[in-house]
Scaffold this motif. Structure first.
Motif, PDB file in Angstrom:
ATOM      1  N   ASP A  85       0.463  -0.915  -0.208  1.00 47.37           N
ATOM      2  CA  ASP A  85      -0.171   0.285  -0.447  1.00 47.37           C
ATOM      3  C   ASP A  85       0.874   1.127  -0.210  1.00 47.37           C
ATOM      4  OD1 ASP A  85      -1.881   1.408   0.158  1.00 47.37           O
ATOM      5  OD2 ASP A  85      -2.568   0.586   1.948  1.00 47.37           O
ATOM      6  N   SER A  86       0.513   2.534  -0.198  1.00 43.83           N
ATOM      7  CA  SER A  86       1.348   3.611  -0.371  1.00 43.83           C
ATOM      8  C   SER A  86       0.411   4.800   0.020  1.00 43.83           C
ATOM      9  CB  SER A  86       1.668   4.382  -2.116  1.00 43.83           C
ATOM     10  OG  SER A  86       0.372   4.214  -2.541  1.00 43.83           O
ATOM     11  N   ASN A 114       5.138  10.335  -3.044  1.00 45.42           N
ATOM     12  CA  ASN A 114       4.518   9.058  -2.553  1.00 45.42           C
ATOM     13  C   ASN A 114       5.736   8.229  -1.915  1.00 45.42           C
ATOM     14  OD1 ASN A 114       1.523  10.247  -3.770  1.00 45.42           O
ATOM     15  ND2 ASN A 114       2.712   9.212  -5.894  1.00 45.42           N
ATOM     16  N   TYR A 115       5.238   7.692  -0.631  1.00 42.46           N
ATOM     17  CA  TYR A 115       6.083   6.455  -0.001  1.00 42.46           C
ATOM     18  C   TYR A 115       4.975   5.278  -0.076  1.00 42.46           C
ATOM     19  CZ  TYR A 115       7.715   5.066   4.519  1.00 42.46           C
ATOM     20  OH  TYR A 115       8.427   4.270   5.987  1.00 42.46           O
ATOM     21  N   ALA A 116       5.736   4.076  -0.146  1.00 39.35           N
ATOM     22  CA  ALA A 116       5.600   2.937  -0.092  1.00 39.35           C
ATOM     23  C   ALA A 116       5.906   1.754   0.878  1.00 39.35           C
ATOM     24  CB  ALA A 116       4.853   2.720  -1.196  1.00 39.35           C
ATOM     25  N   ILE A 117       4.829   0.865   1.125  1.00 40.84           N
ATOM     26  CA  ILE A 117       5.714  -0.590   2.635  1.00 40.84           C
ATOM     27  C   ILE A 117       4.458  -1.222   1.587  1.00 40.84           C
ATOM     28  CG2 ILE A 117       5.575  -1.082   4.284  1.00 40.84           C
ATOM     29  CD1 ILE A 117       5.797   1.487   5.214  1.00 40.84           C
ATOM     30  N   ALA A 118       6.174  -3.161   1.255  1.00 38.82           N
ATOM     31  CA  ALA A 118       5.454  -4.063   1.525  1.00 38.82           C
ATOM     32  C   ALA A 118       5.974  -4.646   3.033  1.00 38.82           C
ATOM     33  CB  ALA A 118       6.060  -4.863   0.582  1.00 38.82           C
ATOM     34  N   TYR A 119       4.939  -5.440   3.479  1.00 38.12           N
ATOM     35  CA  TYR A 119       4.432  -6.071   4.150  1.00 38.12           C
ATOM     36  C   TYR A 119       4.330  -7.186   5.019  1.00 38.12           C
ATOM     37  CZ  TYR A 119       2.225  -6.339   9.297  1.00 38.12           C
ATOM     38  OH  TYR A 119       1.386  -6.437  10.664  1.00 38.12           O
ATOM     39  N   ASP A 120       4.831  -7.744   5.113  1.00 37.91           N
ATOM     40  CA  ASP A 120       4.716  -9.498   5.414  1.00 37.91           C
ATOM     41  C   ASP A 120       3.368  -9.816   6.203  1.00 37.91           C
ATOM     42  OD1 ASP A 120       4.509 -12.651   5.688  1.00 37.91           O
ATOM     43  OD2 ASP A 120       6.702 -12.321   6.588  1.00 37.91           O
ATOM     44  N   THR A 121       2.375 -10.045   5.615  1.00 34.25           N
ATOM     45  CA  THR A 121       0.569 -10.644   6.317  1.00 34.25           C
ATOM     46  C   THR A 121       1.120 -11.615   7.520  1.00 34.25           C
ATOM     47  OG1 THR A 121      -0.263 -12.038   4.871  1.00 34.25           O
ATOM     48  CG2 THR A 121      -0.755  -9.329   4.605  1.00 34.25           C
ATOM     49  N   LYS A 122       2.036 -12.713   6.470  1.00 35.81           N
ATOM     50  CA  LYS A 122       2.188 -13.593   7.712  1.00 35.81           C
ATOM     51  C   LYS A 122       3.194 -13.498   9.389  1.00 35.81           C
ATOM     52  CE  LYS A 122       3.272 -18.479   7.621  1.00 35.81           C
ATOM     53  NZ  LYS A 122       3.832 -20.198   7.013  1.00 35.81           N
ATOM     54  N   ASN A 123       4.248 -13.147   9.165  1.00 34.87           N
ATOM     55  CA  ASN A 123       5.260 -12.725  10.093  1.00 34.87           C
ATOM     56  C   ASN A 123       5.520 -11.192  10.488  1.00 34.87           C
ATOM     57  OD1 ASN A 123       6.532 -15.562   9.831  1.00 34.87           O
ATOM     58  ND2 ASN A 123       6.646 -14.280   7.618  1.00 34.87           N
ATOM     59  N   PHE A 150      10.037  -3.806   2.863  1.00 37.11           N
ATOM     60  CA  PHE A 150      10.964  -2.696   2.248  1.00 37.11           C
ATOM     61  C   PHE A 150      10.053  -1.669   1.820  1.00 37.11           C
ATOM     62  CE2 PHE A 150       9.372  -5.614  -1.197  1.00 37.11           C
ATOM     63  CZ  PHE A 150       9.069  -5.299  -2.358  1.00 37.11           C
ATOM     64  N   TYR A 151      10.453  -0.226   1.580  1.00 36.08           N
ATOM     65  CA  TYR A 151       9.815   0.805   1.044  1.00 36.08           C
ATOM     66  C   TYR A 151      10.053   1.030   0.185  1.00 36.08           C
ATOM     67  CZ  TYR A 151      13.789   3.831   3.226  1.00 36.08           C
ATOM     68  OH  TYR A 151      15.030   4.013   2.879  1.00 36.08           O
ATOM     69  N   GLU A 152       9.793   2.291  -0.517  1.00 43.17           N
ATOM     70  CA  GLU A 152       9.370   3.590  -1.789  1.00 43.17           C
ATOM     71  C   GLU A 152       9.499   4.176  -1.504  1.00 43.17           C
ATOM     72  OE1 GLU A 152       9.149  -0.128  -5.003  1.00 43.17           O
ATOM     73  OE2 GLU A 152       7.244   0.513  -4.259  1.00 43.17           O
ATOM     74  N   ILE A 153       9.988   4.803  -2.174  1.00 40.96           N
ATOM     75  CA  ILE A 153       9.249   6.725  -2.571  1.00 40.96           C
ATOM     76  C   ILE A 153       9.492   6.869  -4.060  1.00 40.96           C
ATOM     77  CG2 ILE A 153       9.788   7.884   0.445  1.00 40.96           C
ATOM     78  CD1 ILE A 153      12.633   8.580  -0.777  1.00 40.96           C
ATOM     79  N   TYR A 154       8.824   7.750  -4.205  1.00 42.53           N
ATOM     80  CA  TYR A 154       8.912   8.038  -5.421  1.00 42.53           C
ATOM     81  C   TYR A 154       7.681   9.428  -5.531  1.00 42.53           C
ATOM     82  CZ  TYR A 154       4.564   5.297  -4.956  1.00 42.53           C
ATOM     83  OH  TYR A 154       3.791   4.408  -4.729  1.00 42.53           O
ATOM     84  N   PRO A 155       7.729   9.883  -6.823  1.00 39.90           N
ATOM     85  CA  PRO A 155       7.963  11.396  -7.310  1.00 39.90           C
ATOM     86  C   PRO A 155       5.575  11.742  -6.823  1.00 39.90           C
ATOM     87  CG  PRO A 155       9.245  11.079  -9.181  1.00 39.90           C
ATOM     88  CD  PRO A 155       9.165  10.356  -7.665  1.00 39.90           C
ATOM     89  N   ASP A 168      -5.444  -5.674   7.260  1.00 35.12           N
ATOM     90  CA  ASP A 168      -5.178  -4.401   8.370  1.00 35.12           C
ATOM     91  C   ASP A 168      -4.168  -4.092   8.450  1.00 35.12           C
ATOM     92  OD1 ASP A 168      -8.269  -4.840   7.441  1.00 35.12           O
ATOM     93  OD2 ASP A 168      -8.307  -6.196   8.909  1.00 35.12           O
ATOM     94  N   ALA A 169      -3.768  -4.636   9.470  1.00 34.20           N
ATOM     95  CA  ALA A 169      -1.957  -4.418  10.044  1.00 34.20           C
ATOM     96  C   ALA A 169      -1.426  -3.519   9.105  1.00 34.20           C
ATOM     97  CB  ALA A 169      -1.214  -6.119  10.025  1.00 34.20           C
ATOM     98  N   SER A 170      -1.021  -3.859   7.742  1.00 33.91           N
ATOM     99  CA  SER A 170      -0.145  -2.211   6.715  1.00 33.91           C
ATOM    100  C   SER A 170      -1.126  -1.270   6.893  1.00 33.91           C
ATOM    101  CB  SER A 170       0.135  -2.769   4.932  1.00 33.91           C
ATOM    102  OG  SER A 170      -1.126  -3.464   4.790  1.00 33.91           O
ATOM    103  N   GLU A 171      -2.320  -0.914   6.881  1.00 31.98           N
ATOM    104  CA  GLU A 171      -3.374  -0.059   7.087  1.00 31.98           C
ATOM    105  C   GLU A 171      -3.012   0.885   8.097  1.00 31.98           C
ATOM    106  OE1 GLU A 171      -7.386  -1.477   5.826  1.00 31.98           O
ATOM    107  OE2 GLU A 171      -6.899  -1.195   3.732  1.00 31.98           O
ATOM    108  N   LYS A 172      -3.194  -0.097   9.701  1.00 27.46           N
ATOM    109  CA  LYS A 172      -2.544   0.427  11.315  1.00 27.46           C
ATOM    110  C   LYS A 172      -1.413   0.644  11.362  1.00 27.46           C
ATOM    111  CE  LYS A 172      -6.257  -2.181  13.767  1.00 27.46           C
ATOM    112  NZ  LYS A 172      -6.158  -2.580  12.117  1.00 27.46           N
TER     113      LYS A 172
END
Length: 579
Positions: free
Chosen positions: A195-196, A224-233, A238-243, A457-461
C-alpha cells in the motif's frame, strides 16, 4: 529548521544577500547561476541559509542548508551533560532496546554507519516512537529526560542531528533493506500487503516533490511513500519513495521487480482496488506471483457478477463466514478476454454493510433532491454528477431579465425548470448495497480469500501509526539528503513500533478482559512513568516500584520488573562512567 546555535555570517564575496520580512532578516546564499537561452537572462539560484541575530548583525542562526553549503563550519555537537534531567523515564526505552536486540538492528546498522552514529540513529528512532514527533529541533528535549543509545549516553545538539541527517550516505538505507530482506525466510509461503500514501513537504525544494493528487484528492506538492508488508510474519519488508506525479498503479510494476530482486519467490500480493489493472495482473503472473485483490464495487464486472448470483448465497448457512459476519460464494470467471485461464471470484454480502450503504444512498438522493428543488426556475446548469441520478429539464428559450441572478453559474446558463429521478439507476445502486468482491489467482474458498485480504488491516494500521504516532504526516526538511535520512529512520521506527503492536495484540488475545492500556500509545505513556531519579551523590536510582499495570504491559514484551531493574542499574553505571 533553524539550529540552536549561532555562527558568523559567511564572508563569500558577492554570494551573500539579505532579505527582510517583518522583523526578521534572512541570509541567502547564491549557489548557482543558469543562463536561459530561451528567455535570454541569467536565473540566479539562492537558498536561505539562516537568519540574522537581533543583537549582532554579523552573527546568524543557521538552518540545515547552511550545513550543506558550509560543511566545514564547526557547530556545537554535544549538549552539556549537566543539563540532563534529575528524572530519567526508562520504561519504553527498555522495551525498544529489547526489540533492537531481537532484530539485531545495531549489528545491521553498524555495517553501514560509523559506530558513533549508530547510537544517534537509534536515538532518533526511539524519539520518533516515544514522543510521536520527527522534528530534529525537539530531539534535545527528549534526550534530556530519557536514556540514550549513543555512546556514553551523549546528548547531541540539534545542529549535530541536522548535520547527521544531511550527511548520512543515501546508500545506507538501500543496503539496510538488502540485509533486512536477506534475513527473511524466502522459502516460506507468504503474502505481501502493498500500500502507499502521499506525504506533504512543508519546506525545501526537493527533487522528489512534484504536483500530484494526495489521498484527499487535492492537487498539491507531494511525494509518495509505499511499504510492502509480510502479512504472515507481520513485518514491514521494504519501502519505496517516488515522485508525487507517478500514480500507484504505474509504480506497482517497479515494486514487483524489486520483490524479485530481494529473492522472494513463493509470494502473493494482497492489493486494494486501486491496483486493479490488466497490466498489473499479467506482470504478477509472468513473475510467478499470485494475488488477492479487491475490486471496485461499482465496476461493471462486479455489478454483473453480483446480479447473476444475487439470492443464491446470502442466506445459505453453508456460505456463512461467522468470523466476519458475512456470507460468501466462489465462482470461476475470466476477467479479460485475453485471459488464458479463469480467475476465482469471491462474492460477499454483509447485512450490516447493506444497511449502512442503503442509508448512505437514500441520504445522498434526498440531499440532491432538496438541492435541485431549491434551484427550480433559476438559470443554473448542473454538472455530470447530478445527471447520474436525475433527468434534468431546462427551458432553452427562457431569457434572463432584470438583475443578475446570484446563483447563476455563468452567462450561458439555462433556466432549470424540473427534474425526474432515474429510477433504474438508483434502484440498481440499492440492489448492490452490502456486496463486495475479491479476486484471487489461486483456487481457494471465499473464507480463505477474505482471511488473507483482512491481513491488509495490519499494513493499514502501519500507515496510520506512521502518520499519527510517529509525527510523519509531513516532512519538515529543506534538503534531499535530510528527506532520504528521515524516511529511512521512519522505516526502522515502523519496524520496532509494529513489533510492539504485535506483542501487545498477542497478549490481549490471552486476557479475559481487554484493558484500554494495552494499545501502543497507552502502553508508551504508562511505561514512561517508570523513572530513575538522581540522588545527592549524583547516582541515578529507581524512583519507585513498578505498578501492577506496568507489570502487565511488560509481560506482553516478555519482560519482568527484574529485567527493568537490571537495565536501570546498567544505565546508572553508564552515566557514572560518562560523567
Amino acid at each position: 529548521m533553524y539550529l540552536d546555535a549561532y555562527v558568523k555570517v559567511p564572508e563569500v564575496k558577492g554570494k551573500i544577500t539579505f532579505r527582510t520580512k517583518g522583523n526578521t532578516t534572512y541570509v541567502e546564499f547564491e549557489y548557482d547561476r543558469v543562463y536561459s537561452t530561451e528567455k535570454q537572462y541569467t536565473d540566479v539560484k539562492r537558498k536561505t541559509i539562516g537568519k540574522l541575530a537581533d543583537e549582532d548583525k554579523r552573527i546568524m542562526r543557521p538552518n540545515e542548508n547552511f550545513i550543506k553549503f558550509f560543511p566545514d563550519t564547526e557547530l556545537p555537537e554535544e549538549r552539556d551533560r549537566s543539563s540532563r534531567s534529575c528524572g530519567l523515564r526508562i520504561g519504553t526505552w527498555v522495551v525498544i532496546r529489547k526489540i533492537v536486540n531481537e532484530y539485531k538492528l545495531t549489528e545491521i546498522l553498524g555495517r553501514y554507519l560509523p559506530w558513533k552514529d549508530v547510537g544517534l540513529f537509534l536515538d532518533l528512532v526511539a524519539y520518533s516512537i516515544i514522543e510521536e514527533d520527527n522534528r530534529a529541533q525537539h530531539y534535545p528535549a527528549y534526550a534530556y529526560s530519557h536514556p540514550l543509545f549513543s555512546e556514553g549516553m551523549r546528548i547531541y545538539s540539534d545542529s549535530k542531528v541536522s548535520e547527521f541527517l544531511n550527511t548520512m550516505d543515501a546508500d545506507t538505507s538501500v543496503m539496510f533493506q538488502n540485509d533486512w530482506n536477506a534475513e527473511r525466510n524466502h522459502r516460506e509461503r507468504i503474502y505481501f500487503s502493498y500500500d502507499s500514501t502521499s506525504k506533504i513537504c512543508e519546506a525545501g525544494d526537493l527533487r522528489i516533490v512534484e504536483v500530484g493528487h494526495s489521498k484527499e484528492n487535492v492537487e498539491t506538492d507531494i511525494f509518495n511513500y509505499a511499504i510492502a508488508y509480510d502479512t504472515k510474519n507481520r513485518e514491514p519488508l521494504f519501502y519505496e519513495i517516488y515522485p508525487g506525479s507517478i500514480n500507484d498503479m504505474s509504480q506497482f510494476q517497479c515494486t514487483v521487480e524489486k520483490a524479485k530482486g530481494y529473492g522472494y519467490k513463493k509470494i502473493g500480493f494482497v492489493l486494494d482496488r486501486g491496483y486493479f489493472s490488466k497490466d498489473n495482473i499479467y506482470q504478477l503472473e509472468d513473475s510467478g506471483y499470485s494475488f488477492v485483490m479487491m475490486l471496485k464495487g461499482k465496476a461493471d464486472l462486479v455489478q454483473k457478477w453480483v446480479l447473476e448470483n444475487k439470492g443464491s448465497f446470502e442466506t445459505s448457512r453453508s456460505c456463512n463466514i461467522p468470523a466476519y459476519q458475512v456470507y460468501g460464494k466462489t465462482i470461476e470467471k475470466k476477467l479479460f478476454g485475453t485471459d488464458k485461464k479463469p480467475r476465482y471470484i469471491h462474492l460477499y454480502h454483509s447485512s450490516s454493510l447493506e444497511a449502512d450503504e442503503r442509508t448512505g444512498v437514500e441520504k445522498k438522493i434526498n440531499q440532491l433532491t432538496a438541492f435541485l428543488n431549491s434551484h427550480i426556475n433559476q438559470f443554473r446548469d448542473f454538472g455530470p454528477g447530478m445527471e447520474t441520478y436525475f433527468e434534468l429539464h431546462y427551458d432553452e428559450n427562457a431569457k434572463k431579465t432584470g438583475k443578475k441572478d446570484k446563483d447563476t453559474a455563468d452567462s450561458s446558463a439555462r433556466k432549470f425548470v424540473f427534474f425526474e429521478e432515474k429510477m433504474p439507476v438508483i434502484e440498481l445502486e440499492l440492489k448492490l448495497c452490502g456486496y463486495f468482491v475479491i479476486v484471487t489467482s489461486e483456487k481457494m474458498t471465499a473464507k480463505e480469500a477474505l482471511e488473507i485480504y483482512k491481513g491488509r488491516d495490519a499494513s493499514e494500521k502501519l500507515f496510520l501509526s506512521d502518520k499519527t504516532f510517529l509525527g510523519n504526516h509531513c516532512l519538515r526538511i529543506g534538503s534531499d539528503e535530510s528527506a532520504t535520512s528521515k524516511i529511512f529512520i521512519e522505516f526502522v521506527a515502523l519496524i520496532i513500533r509494529n513489533r510492539m503492536y504485535n506483542y501487545l495484540k498477542d497478549e490481549m488475545k490471552e486476557m479475559a478482559t481487554k484493558p484500554n492500556y494495552m494499545t501502543v500509545p497507552a502502553a508508551i505513556r504508562e511505561l514512561d512513568k517508570i523513572e530513575m531519579s538522581r540522588q545527592l551523590d549524583g547516582v541515578y536510582r529507581f524512583d519507585h516500584a513498578i505498578t501492577a499495570k506496568q507489570k502487565t504491559i511488560l509481560k506482553a514484551f516478555g519482560l519482568t520488573d527484574a529485567n527493568v531493574k537490571y537495565r536501570a542499574q546498567e544505565i546508572s553505571k553508564m552515566l557514572e562512567m560518562a560523567d
